[in-house]
Design a protein around this motif. Sequence first.
Motif: not given
Length: 78
Positions: A53-78
């Motif tokens: 999860l941290w790797a997806m949030v910090n961008g070192s790992k790609t989020c492969d699940v399309d429906r999670w991408k919005e949440m990852i984006g909101l987490l990155r904004q925080a």
Amino acid sequence: MSINRGRVRWQCRRALLELDLVFARFLERHFDRLSDDQLADLDDLLRCDDYDLWAMVNGSKTCDVDRWKEMIGLLRQA
């Protein structure tokens, strides 16, 4: 079936300090405005291992699940 917001909020507490800090800000800024679909996506996302999860949030790992991408984006904004 409705998702329990209190349970999801509790699951946002993470063992990894970096994630815990991100989720604390996320909860303040976005949590109360999440739709039921967004809440379901977050609930599913929270089943991930902290390091993945941290790797997806910090961008070192790609989020492969399309429906999670919005949440990852909101987490990155925080």
